[in-house]
Design a protein around this motif. Structure first.
Motif, PDB file in Angstrom:
ATOM      1  N   ASP A  45       0.831  -1.210   0.000  1.00  0.00           N
ATOM      2  CA  ASP A  45       0.000   0.000   0.000  1.00  0.00           C
ATOM      3  C   ASP A  45       0.864   1.258   0.000  1.00  0.00           C
ATOM      4  OD1 ASP A  45      -2.257  -1.549   0.001  1.00  0.00           O
ATOM      5  OD2 ASP A  45      -2.794  -1.185   2.098  1.00  0.00           O
ATOM      6  N   ALA A  46       1.978   1.218   0.736  1.00  0.00           N
ATOM      7  CA  ALA A  46       2.859   2.388   0.802  1.00  0.00           C
ATOM      8  C   ALA A  46       3.490   2.680  -0.556  1.00  0.00           C
ATOM      9  CB  ALA A  46       3.942   2.157   1.858  1.00  0.00           C
ATOM     10  N   VAL A  47       3.847   1.644  -1.312  1.00  0.00           N
ATOM     11  CA  VAL A  47       4.356   1.845  -2.668  1.00  0.00           C
ATOM     12  C   VAL A  47       3.263   2.451  -3.541  1.00  0.00           C
ATOM     13  CG1 VAL A  47       5.166   0.686  -4.758  1.00  0.00           C
ATOM     14  CG2 VAL A  47       6.105   0.028  -2.537  1.00  0.00           C
ATOM     15  N   ALA A  48       2.046   1.917  -3.422  1.00  0.00           N
ATOM     16  CA  ALA A  48       0.926   2.427  -4.209  1.00  0.00           C
ATOM     17  C   ALA A  48       0.707   3.922  -3.948  1.00  0.00           C
ATOM     18  CB  ALA A  48      -0.336   1.628  -3.885  1.00  0.00           C
ATOM     19  N   ARG A  49       0.704   4.310  -2.681  1.00  0.00           N
ATOM     20  CA  ARG A  49       0.523   5.723  -2.324  1.00  0.00           C
ATOM     21  C   ARG A  49       1.682   6.578  -2.829  1.00  0.00           C
ATOM     22  NH1 ARG A  49      -2.835   7.258   2.145  1.00  0.00           N
ATOM     23  NH2 ARG A  49      -1.165   8.661   2.843  1.00  0.00           N
ATOM     24  N   GLY A  50       2.886   6.029  -2.783  1.00  0.00           N
ATOM     25  CA  GLY A  50       4.033   6.761  -3.300  1.00  0.00           C
ATOM     26  C   GLY A  50       3.902   7.056  -4.784  1.00  0.00           C
ATOM     27  N   LEU A  51       3.378   6.107  -5.539  1.00  0.00           N
ATOM     28  CA  LEU A  51       3.172   6.310  -6.974  1.00  0.00           C
ATOM     29  C   LEU A  51       2.154   7.423  -7.216  1.00  0.00           C
ATOM     30  CD1 LEU A  51       3.138   2.563  -8.050  1.00  0.00           C
ATOM     31  CD2 LEU A  51       4.828   4.260  -8.789  1.00  0.00           C
ATOM     32  N   LEU A  52       1.053   7.391  -6.479  1.00  0.00           N
ATOM     33  CA  LEU A  52       0.037   8.430  -6.632  1.00  0.00           C
ATOM     34  C   LEU A  52       0.594   9.798  -6.254  1.00  0.00           C
ATOM     35  CD1 LEU A  52      -3.114   6.606  -5.169  1.00  0.00           C
ATOM     36  CD2 LEU A  52      -2.462   6.850  -7.574  1.00  0.00           C
ATOM     37  N   VAL A  75       6.828  -3.697  -4.969  1.00  0.00           N
ATOM     38  CA  VAL A  75       6.609  -2.805  -6.103  1.00  0.00           C
ATOM     39  C   VAL A  75       5.641  -3.428  -7.097  1.00  0.00           C
ATOM     40  CG1 VAL A  75       7.719  -1.695  -8.081  1.00  0.00           C
ATOM     41  CG2 VAL A  75       8.846  -1.670  -5.843  1.00  0.00           C
ATOM     42  N   PHE A  76       5.851  -4.682  -7.404  1.00  0.00           N
ATOM     43  CA  PHE A  76       5.035  -5.372  -8.415  1.00  0.00           C
ATOM     44  C   PHE A  76       3.557  -5.365  -8.019  1.00  0.00           C
ATOM     45  CE2 PHE A  76       3.201  -9.221 -10.327  1.00  0.00           C
ATOM     46  CZ  PHE A  76       3.544  -9.029 -11.659  1.00  0.00           C
ATOM     47  N   PHE A  77       3.249  -5.835  -6.818  1.00  0.00           N
ATOM     48  CA  PHE A  77       1.850  -5.917  -6.406  1.00  0.00           C
ATOM     49  C   PHE A  77       1.311  -4.570  -5.936  1.00  0.00           C
ATOM     50  CE2 PHE A  77       3.195 -10.338  -6.309  1.00  0.00           C
ATOM     51  CZ  PHE A  77       2.129 -10.957  -6.937  1.00  0.00           C
ATOM     52  N   GLY A  78       2.182  -3.741  -5.335  1.00  0.00           N
ATOM     53  CA  GLY A  78       1.746  -2.424  -4.897  1.00  0.00           C
ATOM     54  C   GLY A  78       1.320  -1.547  -6.059  1.00  0.00           C
ATOM     55  N   ALA A  79       2.072  -1.563  -7.152  1.00  0.00           N
ATOM     56  CA  ALA A  79       1.725  -0.753  -8.316  1.00  0.00           C
ATOM     57  C   ALA A  79       0.353  -1.140  -8.858  1.00  0.00           C
ATOM     58  CB  ALA A  79       2.794  -0.912  -9.403  1.00  0.00           C
ATOM     59  N   MET A  80       0.091  -2.432  -8.973  1.00  0.00           N
ATOM     60  CA  MET A  80      -1.178  -2.880  -9.543  1.00  0.00           C
ATOM     61  C   MET A  80      -2.368  -2.467  -8.681  1.00  0.00           C
ATOM     62  SD  MET A  80      -0.385  -6.606 -11.260  1.00  0.00           S
ATOM     63  CE  MET A  80       0.354  -7.371  -9.811  1.00  0.00           C
ATOM     64  N   ARG A  81      -2.150  -2.269  -7.378  1.00  0.00           N
ATOM     65  CA  ARG A  81      -3.259  -1.902  -6.498  1.00  0.00           C
ATOM     66  C   ARG A  81      -3.889  -0.573  -6.891  1.00  0.00           C
ATOM     67  NH1 ARG A  81      -1.764  -4.216  -0.403  1.00  0.00           N
ATOM     68  NH2 ARG A  81      -1.443  -6.368  -1.110  1.00  0.00           N
ATOM     69  N   VAL A  82      -3.115   0.303  -7.551  1.00  0.00           N
ATOM     70  CA  VAL A  82      -3.680   1.570  -8.015  1.00  0.00           C
ATOM     71  C   VAL A  82      -3.696   1.645  -9.543  1.00  0.00           C
ATOM     72  CG1 VAL A  82      -3.229   2.910  -5.939  1.00  0.00           C
ATOM     73  CG2 VAL A  82      -1.416   2.662  -7.646  1.00  0.00           C
ATOM     74  N   GLY A  83      -3.613   0.485 -10.206  1.00  0.00           N
ATOM     75  CA  GLY A  83      -3.742   0.433 -11.656  1.00  0.00           C
ATOM     76  C   GLY A  83      -2.499   0.780 -12.432  1.00  0.00           C
ATOM     77  N   VAL A  84      -1.402   1.103 -11.741  1.00  0.00           N
ATOM     78  CA  VAL A  84      -0.129   1.328 -12.425  1.00  0.00           C
ATOM     79  C   VAL A  84       0.417  -0.030 -12.877  1.00  0.00           C
ATOM     80  CG1 VAL A  84       2.245   2.158 -12.152  1.00  0.00           C
ATOM     81  CG2 VAL A  84       0.336   3.462 -11.181  1.00  0.00           C
ATOM     82  N   VAL A  85       0.972  -0.079 -14.065  1.00  0.00           N
ATOM     83  CA  VAL A  85       1.343  -1.346 -14.707  1.00  0.00           C
ATOM     84  C   VAL A  85       2.833  -1.613 -14.529  1.00  0.00           C
ATOM     85  CG1 VAL A  85       1.406  -2.620 -16.891  1.00  0.00           C
ATOM     86  CG2 VAL A  85      -0.499  -1.051 -16.401  1.00  0.00           C
ATOM     87  N   VAL A 146      -5.281   3.233   1.142  1.00  0.00           N
ATOM     88  CA  VAL A 146      -5.302   3.586  -0.272  1.00  0.00           C
ATOM     89  C   VAL A 146      -6.549   2.982  -0.909  1.00  0.00           C
ATOM     90  CG1 VAL A 146      -3.923   1.558  -0.916  1.00  0.00           C
ATOM     91  CG2 VAL A 146      -3.968   3.545  -2.426  1.00  0.00           C
ATOM     92  N   GLU A 147      -7.126   3.709  -1.849  1.00  0.00           N
ATOM     93  CA  GLU A 147      -8.291   3.206  -2.581  1.00  0.00           C
ATOM     94  C   GLU A 147      -7.802   2.389  -3.770  1.00  0.00           C
ATOM     95  OE1 GLU A 147     -12.250   4.837  -4.990  1.00  0.00           O
ATOM     96  OE2 GLU A 147     -11.004   6.222  -3.814  1.00  0.00           O
ATOM     97  N   TYR A 148      -8.229   1.145  -3.814  1.00  0.00           N
ATOM     98  CA  TYR A 148      -7.743   0.248  -4.858  1.00  0.00           C
ATOM     99  C   TYR A 148      -8.441   0.496  -6.193  1.00  0.00           C
ATOM    100  CZ  TYR A 148      -5.652  -2.323  -0.975  1.00  0.00           C
ATOM    101  OH  TYR A 148      -4.923  -2.671   0.131  1.00  0.00           O
ATOM    102  N   PHE A 149      -7.678   0.341  -7.252  1.00  0.00           N
ATOM    103  CA  PHE A 149      -8.155   0.477  -8.624  1.00  0.00           C
ATOM    104  C   PHE A 149      -9.120  -0.657  -8.960  1.00  0.00           C
ATOM    105  CE2 PHE A 149      -7.226  -0.959 -13.064  1.00  0.00           C
ATOM    106  CZ  PHE A 149      -7.796   0.107 -13.748  1.00  0.00           C
TER     107      PHE A 149
END
Length: 510
Positions: A45-52, A75-85, A146-149
């Motif tokens: 989740d922290a990676v996902a928020r960092g991307l946003l 990174v791999f699974f965190g990115a996908m949580r917000v739709g980043v590929v 974080v709100e998931y994609f």
């Protein structure tokens, strides 16, 4: 549970409140890192928020360019949580290929190890996964909710590069829908649960290892993650962590069995499943693995990046699987065998729910591999028995002809490895002025064996058609392997051509 099914990055979130281990990271075997499910999920989740926070949004792509380690998964699974590929990048690719991938995918940034940053094109934004400074992953993370994609039908989850016929790798677009189905199907086929511990030593940027990770997370199991395959470290990990699931290509199992001192005297009754993929396994190897792991079910598995590994599995009526079968068709897949003497032999063509969405920026390869009805040509030759079980024969591009006979190297290798003095064998073509090509064999003998080249030839002549017997036999200490643990056939083919050329030169000078 809806997130688990629809968003691939959310696999494992159903265990975020469970305190058992998700990952045991053996990047440094002397200093293991043990991470439970709450910590793993918080880090993703922290990676996902960092991307946003840095302005990325669904559909943007980022590179994952590092060895097997916890940070790869975050990174791999965190990115996908917000739709980043996430785009998986092979760490042994040359710098020019890495530069081409960065350009081909339009990466916004690359998460890499410090030692690999020099291979990135100048100006590439990099987050260093093994650094603590301002450009490190620790500073990048932003902990919190974080709100998931929510993916649409064919939203791309990740991009995996697979070897290309033109020298450039091909980027396979793999969707949340397809690979959530793949993760669920494989995990249920192999009964993964929170009591399981699995060792993963194959590179995470390859389909075999990443499919294993998805099974682990879906079942709430624990993965023991090795930086790379090392037979001694692998065996030590089995002993130390009581791994219930072991997996690898047949070559890896052969190398594990060579660790006789480490294996001696240990009880491995706790191992319940051993999966082998990537190549056929000899009866002798299967017998040896079965003896080492007496309670393990031994499954040969089959899959490719474009169609997934959720193609074959158990029989719907739980009939016993024949020894060398890769399994019975998993419900939802369609198969046909093309180009053989009948409908039960040929190149496998597939349609199914685990299929990729396409190749990135590569319409020529799409047209070559897909027909107008959506059937994908795998390039793998299989046969089907009268009961519907499938058996892998070999790659169509590995097959060669000798005096008009089709020779499938895997078939000859199985014959060779039935000899008690042969641990491993690889068969490749060598040029011949009359027969076009002839088989050459590279053989790893058992310690203390005194067999000769003529002994090997005679063994094949007794047990196979004459045209299959190797015209030359080279004894070597170990078979060369590719970065994903398969036998490096291209290297051996070049070696066979070199040997043949030297022989021709000697004949001319005689």
């Amino acid at each position: 549970m809806s997130n688990l099914i629809s968003n691939l990055g959310c696999i494992g979130t159903q265990f975020r409140d469970k305190g058992h281990l998700a990952v045991i990271d053996l990047y440094d075997p002397e200093h293991p890192r043990e991470i439970d499910y709450p910590t793993y999920n918080a880090n993703c989740d922290a990676v996902a928020r960092g991307l946003l926070n840095r302005g990325l949004s669904a559909g943007d792509r980022v590179g994952v360019y590092c060895s097997n380690r916890l940070e790869f998964l975050e990174v791999f699974f965190g990115a996908m949580r917000v739709g980043v590929v996430p785009v998986m990048m092979g760490i042994l690719q040359p710098a020019d290929t890495i530069a081409w991938i960065v350009q081909d995918t339009g990466l916004k940034m690359v998460f890499c190890e410090a030692a690999l940053q020099q291979n990135l094109p100048q100006g590439t934004l990099a987050v260093i996964v093994d650094a603590d400074g301002e450009d490190g992953l620790s500073a990048f993370k932003d902990f919190g909710a974080v709100e998931y994609f929510q993916p649409e039908y064919d939203s791309t989850a990740f991009v995996a590069y697979t070897s290309g016929s033109t020298g450039r790798p091909k980027g396979a677009l793999l969707s949340h829908r397809a690979h959530s189905w793949v993760a669920r199907t494989i995990s249920q086929e192999r009964f993964f649960c929170p009591d399981d511990t699995m060792i993963v030593a194959a590179p995470l940027y390859h389909k075999h290892a990443m499919n294993s990770i998805k099974c682990v997370l879906y079942g709430g199991s624990t993965v023991v993650l090795l930086r790379k395959f090392d037979a001694r470290i692998y065996v030590d990990a089995i002993n130390r962590y009581k791994a219930t699931v072991v997996s690898g290509v047949p070559t890896i199992f052969a190398m594990i069995l060579q660790q006789r001192e480490l294996l001696a005297g240990n009880d491995y009754s706790f191992v319940r499943l051993a999966t082998m993929g990537g190549a056929p396994a000899s009866d002798q190897l299967i017998d040896s693995v079965a003896e080492l792991f007496p309670n393990a079910q031994i499954n040969l598995i089959f899959g490719i990046t474009e169609t997934s590994a959720a193609l074959f599995g158990r029989h719907p009526e739980n009939l016993p699987r024949p020894r060398h079968s890769v399994g019975y068709p998993v419900k939802g897949n369609e198969f046909r065998l093309v180009g053989g003497e009948d409908e039960n032999f040929g190149v496998l063509h597939v349609r199914g729910p685990g299929m990729m969405s396409g190749y990135l920026n590569n319409p020529q390869e799409m047209a070559r591999r897909f027909d107008e009805d959506g059937w994908f040509n795998t390039g793998d030759i299989l046969r089907r028995d009268e009961h519907g079980w499938y058996f892998f024969v070999g790659r169509s591009d590995d097959m060669f002809t000798s005096s008009g006979h089709n020779i499938y190297p895997a078939e000859v290798e199985l014959v060779l490895e039935r000899h008690e003095d042969i641990e491993q064998a690889a068969v490749v073509p060598a040029p011949h002025e009359i027969k076009h090509t002839v088989p050459y064999a590279f053989v790893v003998m058992r310690a203390g064996s005194g067999m000769t080249e003529e002994d090997v030839k005679a063994h094949v002549l007794r047990n196979a058609p004459p045209y299959q017997h190797p015209r030359r036999v080279m004894f070597i200490n170990a078979l060369p392997m590719t970065t994903v643990g398969k036998v490096d056939r291209r290297f051996l083919e070049a070696e066979a051509r070199r040997i043949q050329k030297e022989e021709d030169a000697r004949k001319e000078s005689a």
